[in-house]
Enzyme design. Sequence first.
Site, short mmCIF file in Angstrom:
data_model
loop_
_atom_site.label_atom_id
_atom_site.label_comp_id
_atom_site.label_asym_id
_atom_site.label_seq_id
_atom_site.Cartn_x
_atom_site.Cartn_y
_atom_site.Cartn_z
N HIS A 292 -4.73 -1.08 -5.27
CA HIS A 292 -5.49 -0.11 -4.37
C HIS A 292 -6.23 0.90 -5.12
O HIS A 292 -5.92 1.30 -6.09
CB HIS A 292 -4.53 0.57 -3.47
CG HIS A 292 -3.62 -0.25 -2.74
ND1 HIS A 292 -2.49 -1.03 -3.07
CD2 HIS A 292 -4.02 -0.70 -1.28
CE1 HIS A 292 -2.11 -1.74 -2.01
NE2 HIS A 292 -2.93 -1.64 -1.04
N CYS B 166 0.87 -1.25 0.00
CA CYS B 166 -0.12 -0.11 -0.04
C CYS B 166 0.72 1.25 0.08
O CYS B 166 0.56 2.21 -1.05
CB CYS B 166 -1.00 0.01 1.25
SG CYS B 166 -1.07 -1.28 2.30
N ASP C 291 -2.36 -7.70 -5.68
CA ASP C 291 -2.79 -6.32 -5.00
C ASP C 291 -3.28 -5.46 -5.94
O ASP C 291 -3.00 -5.18 -7.18
CB ASP C 291 -1.85 -5.90 -3.99
CG ASP C 291 -2.03 -5.30 -2.68
OD1 ASP C 291 -3.37 -5.30 -2.56
OD2 ASP C 291 -1.29 -4.94 -2.04
N GLN D 160 1.09 -10.85 -3.65
CA GLN D 160 -0.34 -10.58 -3.50
C GLN D 160 -1.08 -10.04 -4.94
O GLN D 160 -0.18 -9.30 -5.44
CB GLN D 160 -0.65 -9.23 -2.59
CG GLN D 160 -0.19 -9.65 -1.34
CD GLN D 160 -0.29 -8.46 -0.15
OE1 GLN D 160 0.20 -7.32 -0.52
NE2 GLN D 160 -0.95 -8.98 0.86
N ARG E 227 7.40 -10.98 5.11
CA ARG E 227 7.04 -10.96 6.33
C ARG E 227 7.52 -12.06 7.20
O ARG E 227 7.66 -13.11 6.70
CB ARG E 227 5.45 -10.84 6.62
CG ARG E 227 4.55 -9.88 5.92
CD ARG E 227 3.17 -10.22 6.05
NE ARG E 227 2.58 -9.16 5.09
CZ ARG E 227 1.34 -8.82 4.75
NH1 ARG E 227 0.41 -9.59 5.36
NH2 ARG E 227 1.01 -8.00 4.02
N LYS F 32 -14.31 -4.73 6.12
CA LYS F 32 -13.69 -5.44 5.30
C LYS F 32 -14.64 -6.60 4.90
O LYS F 32 -15.44 -7.14 5.75
CB LYS F 32 -12.24 -6.02 5.53
CG LYS F 32 -12.08 -6.94 6.44
CD LYS F 32 -10.74 -7.48 6.81
CE LYS F 32 -10.88 -8.33 7.98
NZ LYS F 32 -9.51 -8.99 8.07
N HIS G 142 -8.41 -1.53 -0.25
CA HIS G 142 -7.36 -2.71 -0.54
C HIS G 142 -8.03 -3.93 -1.03
O HIS G 142 -9.02 -4.27 -0.32
CB HIS G 142 -6.64 -2.93 0.78
CG HIS G 142 -6.06 -1.84 1.42
ND1 HIS G 142 -4.68 -1.49 1.64
CD2 HIS G 142 -6.67 -0.62 1.95
CE1 HIS G 142 -4.47 -0.30 2.44
NE2 HIS G 142 -5.93 0.07 2.54
#
Length: 688
Positions: free
Chosen positions: A411, A360, A409, A407, A389, A495, A543
């Site tokens: 945004h 992000c 991903d 991911q 991570r 979410k 997200h």
Amino acid sequence: MSVLCIDVFGDGVSITVSSEIMLKVRLPDGKVLEYSRRVRPLDVAEEIGPRLAKATLAAEVNGQILGVDSYLPEEGEVSLRLITKKDSEALNVLRHSCAHIMARAVMRVFPGVQLAFGPTIENGFYYDFELEHALSEEDFPKIEAEMAKIVKEDEAFERVEMEHEQAIKFCEDLKQSLKVEHLSAGLKDESKVSFYRQGEFIDLCRGPHIPSAGAVGAFKLLSVAGAYWKGDSTRQQLQRLYGTAWFSKEDLEAYIAQVEEAKRRDHRVLGRQLQLFMIEPNVGSGLVFWLPKGAVIRRELENFLYGELIRRGYQPVYTPVIGNVHLYETSGHYPYYKDSQFPPITMEDGDMYLLRPMNCPHHITIYKSQPRSYRDLPLRLAEFGTVHRFEQSGELNGMTRVRGFTQDDAHIFCTEDQVADEFRGCIEMTQLVLQTLGLSDYRVRLGFRDPDSEKYVGSPEVWDKAEAALVHVCRDMNLSNVSVEKGEAAFYGPKADFVVTDCIGREWQLGTVQLDYNLPSVQRFGLQYIGADNTPHQPVMIHRAPFGSLERFVGVLIEHFAGAFPLWLAPEQVRVMVVTQKVEDYGRAVQKRLSEAGLRVTGDYRAEKIGAKIRAAQLELIPYMFIIGAREAEEGKIAVRDRLTGDLGAMPLEEAIAKLQQEVREKTIRQVAKGSAGLGRKNEANAY
RNA sequence: GCUGCUGUAGCUCAGUCGGUAGAGCGCGUCCUUGGUAAGGACGAGGUCAUGGGUCCGAAUCCCAUCAGCAGCUCCA
């Protein structure tokens, strides 16, 4: 005269008991059964005579357990939920009773054991114990034998109620200090608590229980593991004994078969057998190597999603995988999540760089790189973003829990007015992904804030608005299986998580869509856009990741398909094989043509019998085999063998190619046969 | 990270009481040239996870480390 009415949960049976041992059962069809000697509560009640009120009540008619519970009918009518054997709840009751039986057996085998908690879980139960002796599987036969004895004795479960102080004293006398602690902490506000007694064993317990131990048809101890007292990793560790229990032996056997099935589908096993991925400890735990075949699957999934992204107005970007620590300080993730990050790289001048734990901040950096107008919104930035991570060592698991992952991903930066539509778009995209892969069995978990908690940022009004928008969208889309869970929100916003059930009944959290009012705020990144009113406004962020992560998603897919991927994903789609090496040239020409037609093809020209080549291809789960002998070479055809259904006969090559291309184009999912894992099963040709 | 278990050939595993390693599959070579789930012969392949210790002698017993598994805790 007090009367106990039992309201039935589910199918409308009702039972009425008077204090004079009268009992009627009203069935759903209106028929009333007079009580009989076969109705359990009466048996128990008679044994204890006037203490009917303390009896454990349960109803068993004609050998069927109709329901179980026990209550003291003090005055007038008391409502009591009754559970029928048909209800899934009944199994939980049975299992919880079995947990008591197990605890009783453990106490007999290992005197002095301290009891903690013994709840039911999916497919079974456990009980936590504190004892010196380290339990191991070697102890299971002894404990199981004792349990079998208890079941055979068929003693009744009896409910005993006590005043709170009396209960504490009682547990002190029993030297059950964990129970004493629980009574004085967790249950300190209860004026009255209940125990259930079974023979010499008595345990603090809310109930309900089966009428007597004999109702347990089949049970088995499964494993032993450590668990923290009250789930708190700072407190002492207990020994948790897991078991399962069922109404019948057949049910138990079916369950064990299902567990075996799951083991055969294990993506870690299939991943190695099929050469999809590997993890090399010398490189690092939780770091995935995608082998050529696994990479094909990933690339196909990425291509599929990429096409959808473009269709839906997303703009793909690439951003750095590391960034200055300042970025993560602003986002609030550092040092808050310090423990689960790879430590920063510190430069000679003191600058610190962090391997990014999320994408992000990088996408936000792009948003901030120029002034934005309301006309630019919604801005949808997408990236297959690799993040790292440092998960604790014990949390790692194959591809489903790793330290470096990608991911899918994106945004979305939008105005508040656009939130509902954008959210809907994200949900639709996630649905499409799941549907395309045959993961049709899923639920949507709406994680909302807990209004009593203070861990959330943003005003209650904004939250209410966001949550209402989510509910509205879900209702509007006619989503089934939506559940709202308070306290499950991210700290920045509510979410929707997609929890998928795979074909053998396990749940996985994959895709997620999250509303974020926090990172754009002045306290964080201070994002702005100029509105139609020519004044700055704060955008809202969404997200979202339909797959969640490629690693976990593919891990789940491997298990879902048991390694037998649909044609469009299959690493190897066709294998050409020759009956005799005399036709090798023709075989190679066919292979070349298939390759030119865009199919992933290999050839088997070994000096082996055709049966052996077929077997090898079947075990490698290759969807189609093109078999070539002298006949085919002469006629310019190929014999097609379908991995699932066998020989399809000879056909012209171009016809076969068209058939396969169509199957690829349509992303057809051909039956995922339950109960067939694909690999390692011998002498079960039909299973494929 | 915690508790318990496990670590022997590429894979799945055997290895008794401590006496310096074995099978099947896979792999290589050769023979066999075949019709829808295993043709045959021969061969290569192991510092028994790593590091210490006990012992005349350790795959085996002890300790530590690393990794894996089950569960717990955690999961932006």
